[in-house]
Every structure is written in structure tokens, then in C-alpha cells.
Design an enzyme around this catalytic site. Structure first.
Site, PDB file in Angstrom:
ATOM      1  N   CYS A  25       2.796   1.990   2.921  1.00 57.18           N
ATOM      2  CA  CYS A  25       4.284   1.884   3.166  1.00 57.18           C
ATOM      3  C   CYS A  25       3.998   3.563   2.489  1.00 57.18           C
ATOM      4  O   CYS A  25       5.033   3.649   1.912  1.00 57.18           O
ATOM      5  CB  CYS A  25       5.103   1.322   2.897  1.00 57.18           C
ATOM      6  SG  CYS A  25       5.264  -0.609   4.345  1.00 57.18           S
ATOM      7  N   ALA A  26       3.016   4.751   2.247  1.00 60.32           N
ATOM      8  CA  ALA A  26       3.043   5.557   1.770  1.00 60.32           C
ATOM      9  C   ALA A  26       2.226   6.932   2.863  1.00 60.32           C
ATOM     10  O   ALA A  26       1.665   7.536   2.241  1.00 60.32           O
ATOM     11  CB  ALA A  26       3.068   5.690   0.880  1.00 60.32           C
TER      12      ALA A  26
END
Length: 454
Positions: free
Chosen positions: A376-377
Site C-alpha cells: 500500500c505504498a
């Protein structure tokens, strides 16, 4: 300091007791092994202390704030005492509000909804999506990934110098990267923000479980974190800091608890007077157990002593990094370099391996739980892997067969409850998989690499 020297340091504490420490899992090669939970950066196991506190309270569970009965009054006191405990844990200023939310993501979306009109937001592309994406109704300036802490401060200062000095502005920054574990220069970034008339919010999701966080010392305007990363997995989070923007904004959720007075008007509508306290953004029945769990975790970490916890974590980081450095095929991802201070979060890729395949083999053949994907980056991982900003990748495993290259990485993460054996087994497993290959066949199923059981 070498790992051996650190191990001899008497200030290092023993692992804190956590739930699941004795859980065993089956191996595809036969037999069972104690599960090595090395995915703390996603969700840390609950501290035994937290579980015991919650279990002791559970029979007395009652509604909060609006009940006259004994259990309701008890639960209300516990809820508000938990708020005070979190404020103390964060070393909040007088007048700061502690708002309970569902998670870091929820906290930052709440703050985004409370931004004054015309607010400009500055955020580095290196942020977790929880702090990268909520600012949809604001003017957002995305800053390129810095390669040193000093460059991070310089990049922010240049961007702030070019902004409209008369409008409101907010800087959002992580305290510790959920990909590399590296600590960011929060105090210096806060000083730069304030020098240019901007405010700053700290995403402490990865920092608070590993290091003390002082709102006063860091001089941040707000801090957000999640219970499930702080050894309190019951779906609660915190947004703490300055009250003015929160007090002036429309309630994040409209409903009971957020309103002080509601009256019908002659024209058939309703007039509402909202609370000006934290209750303004806590409409509905709150997650009392989740809030109490966070407070319990805050107290447990404080009592254990962060100096000892940090010393032990540095020891574990050293064991992992020294072990991975002995494998030429392994590349550890970093923004600020090998000497940068960090928490127990390390991401890497292995030459000749698809990251999903490697993570699947760690789980199926060694009983080790890690994370693979983009964490999630997405922009940060693509930058670290040398990909283009528009390259395709997903949170979780890519749709690639075992052995195929993919724009994803493997993340190992640990913390206060991690025993030596878990990281030793992990390092040994990495070396064996690189040297000997997987002992089992794997296939792709629904985008994930899984053991082929025929």
C-alpha cells in the site's frame, strides 16, 4: 555496535508476551512448526497484557456516555480514562483533543474532511496510501522521494516557499516508513512547516509501536496511529492534536453523540448544535473495547520502557540485516542508506525469484509469515525498485508465475513480541531457499502464489 555486543547489553529486555506465541502451523513438507509471525508492520499480535485487561473488563461492558446504569457509568469512565491515557502516551499539549477513530486511515480521512477551505496539502510520494490519498478535496502537491533526511527537509522547504503564504497549508509525513522502516526527520520537517505558516500531521502508524512519540517534543500539530499495529487489534485508531480545525469542521459523521441539541423548526426542518469536544467526530456507539485495548497497550509499552524495547529491536534488526548481507542475491530496499536509523521493518527482493513465490515458500516450508507486494505504498516501492511511476503493480502478489520477475518486494517486520528464534529461522530460510531452491512446487491462484497440492 555488532550484534554480539548488542546481545551482551543488559539493557535489552526479553520479548513481551503476545497472543499466538505457541500457535503451530502445518508445513507442506510434513509436520508442524511454531508460527513465526514476521508481519508486524501489517498487524502486530495482541500483547497478552492487553488481552487480559480486555477480558477482565468484558463482563462489565455497557453503553457509553448516555446510560444511567452502573455498567454504563463504568464503561464511560473507562472510555474517558482511556482518552487521558492516550494523551499521556503521546505527551499531548494542554487543549489538544484525542479523537478515537477506526484506524490511521480513518484518522487521516477525518482530518482531510476538517481542512479549511482552500487548504493546500504537501505530501511525499513515499507515504503509505493512508496518508497519500485522503486529500481529494484539497490542492495537493506531491513531493518526490528524497534520498537523505536533509534532502527531505530541503524539498519541503522549497515547496512551501512557493506556496500562497496567505492560505492554510498542511504537511503530511510518516514517522517511520512501512516499506524500509527508516525514521524520518519529523522534528526538522515540523520546524520547516511552521516556519512557512503550515501545519503538520504525523502518520505514526509504524513509529508509535517502536519508539516514544511526543507531540510536544516533535512539535507536530496532529498525530495519527492504529491500535492493530500497537498490539491492540480491535479496530480502533487515534487522531490527536490541535482542536481548532476539528472544532470548526462539520462532524465527520452526523448522528447521536456528535450532537448537543436537536430541535424541529417551524418550517419542518431541524436545527442542530454540535459538540465542540472530541465527541463532535465520534458519532454513534464507540468501540469501547478497542479504545480500552489501545490505552492498555500504551500503558504496557510505557511500563516495559522504550529504551529497553528499542535496544532489543536494534539487536533483531542487526541479526536480520547481517544475515541478509551474507546473501549476494538479496537486495535490501532503502531510501536513506544502510546507516539510517530504522524500526523493525525491512523490505527486499531476491535475484531470480518472484517475490510472491519466495514469500509463499517461507510460509509453506518454514512456517514464517511475511508480506509481499507493494505494501500500500505503490509509488515508493516502484521508486525503490527502479520502476516507472505508471508501472502496473498491486497490493498483494502480482499475477506472475513462480520464477517470473515482478515489480514487488518481500517485507519482514517484527517488534516487541518477536523472539530470537523467529528471526534466526527467517535468515536461515532465506539462505536455504536461495542456495537450494524451493522444495515444493507452486502455482498462481487468484493472483497469489500457493503450494501446488496436486
Amino acid at each position: 555496535m555488532s550484534v554480539t555486543a548488542v546481545a551482551a547489553d543488559q539493557s535489552i529486555c526479553q520479548p513481551l508476551p503476545v497472543l499466538g506465541a505457541d500457535v503451530t502451523v502445518p508445513l507442506v513438507t510434513g509436520g508442524e512448526v511454531t508460527y513465526a509471525a514476521l508481519d508486524y508492520a501489517a498487524s502486530a499480535p495482541a500483547l497478552q497484557r492487553v488481552w487480559d485487561d480486555v477480558a477482565a473488563y468484558a463482563p462489565y461492558y455497557g453503553s457509553v456516555h448516555r446510560g444511567a446504569g452502573y455498567l454504563s457509568q463504568l464503561s464511560t469512565d473507562l472510555f474517558e480514562n482511556s482518552r487521558a491515557a492516550v494523551a499521556e502516551f503521546l505527551d499531548c499539549r494542554e487543549g489538544d483533543q484525542v479523537v478515537f477513530t477506526r484506524s490511521t486511515t480513518d484518522s487521516l480521512n477525518l482530518l482531510a474532511a476538517a481542512l479549511p477551505e482552500g487548504c493546500q496539502v504537501f505530501v511525499f510520494e513515499t507515504e503509505h496510501h493512508a496518508s497519500l490519498l485522503p486529500w481529494r478535496d484539497a490542492r495537493v502537491t506531491y513531493l518526490n522521494a528524497p534520498r537523505t533526511p536533509g534532502q527531505a527537509v530541503e524539498t519541503l522547504e522549497r515547496a512551501l516557499a512557493d506556496r500562497d503564504p496567505h492560505g492554510p497549508a498542511l504537511v503530511c509525513v510518516t514517522g517511520a516508513s512501512n516499506v524500509t522502516g527508516e525514521l524520518w526527520p519529523v522534528r526538522e520537517l515540523a520546524a520547516a512547516a511552521h516556519a512557512h505558516g503550515a501545519r503538520i500531521v504525523l502518520d505514526a502508524a509504524q513509529l508509535a509501536p517502536h519508539h516514544p512519540v511526543s507531540v510536544k517534543d516533535l512539535d507536530v500539530d496532529w498525530v495519527a496511529f492504529s491500535g492493530h499495529k500497537l498490539y491492540a487489534p480491535f479496530g480502533s485508531g487515534v487522531l490527536a492534536g490541535r482542536a481548532d480545525w476539528l472544532r470548526e469542521a462539520e462532524p465527520y459523521l452526523a448522528g447521536g453523540g456528535a450532537s448537543r441539541k436537536v430541535a424541529r423548526r417551524a418550517d419542518g426542518g431541524v436545527d442542530v448544535e454540535w459538540h465542540t469536544t472530541a465527541a463532535r467526530h465520534e458519532a454513534g456507539s464507540p468501540n469501547v473495547i478497542g479504545v480500552y485495548a489501545i490505552a492498555s497497550a500504551c500503558k504496557a509499552l510505557t511500563e516495559a520502557g522504550f529504551d529497553a524495547l528499542v535496544a532489543r529491536e536494534r539487536y533483531l534488526i542487526g541479526k536480520v540485516r547481517e544475515g541478509l548481507a551474507e546473501v549476494p542475491e538479496v537486495k535490501v530496499l532503502s531510501l536513506f542508506g544502510d546507516d539510517a536509523p530504522r524500526v523493525g521493518v525491512i523490505s527486499f527482493v531476491v535475484e531470480g525469484w518472484n517475490s510472491s513465490h519466495f514469500a509463499a515458500a517461507l510460509s509453506a516450508e518454514y512456517g514464517i509469515g511475511v508480506r509481499d507486494g507493494l505494501f500500500c505504498a505503490h509509488p515508493l516501492v516502484r521508486t525503490l525498485l527502479g520502476g516507472e511511476r505508471e508501472d502496473v503493480g498491486e497490493c498483494g502478489a502480482p499475477e506472475a508465475a513462480p520464477g517470473e520477475k515482478s515489480l514487488n518486494a518481500i517485507r519482514v517486520s517484527f517488534g516487541a513480541g518477536t523472539p530470537d528464534e523467529h528471526v534466526e529461522r527467517f535468515v536461515r530460510a532465506v539462505k536455504e531457499l536461495v542456495r537450494d531452491g524451493a522444495r515444493w512446487n507452486y502455482r498462481t491462484e487468484d493472483g497469489r502464489c500457493v503450494p501446488d497440492r496436486g
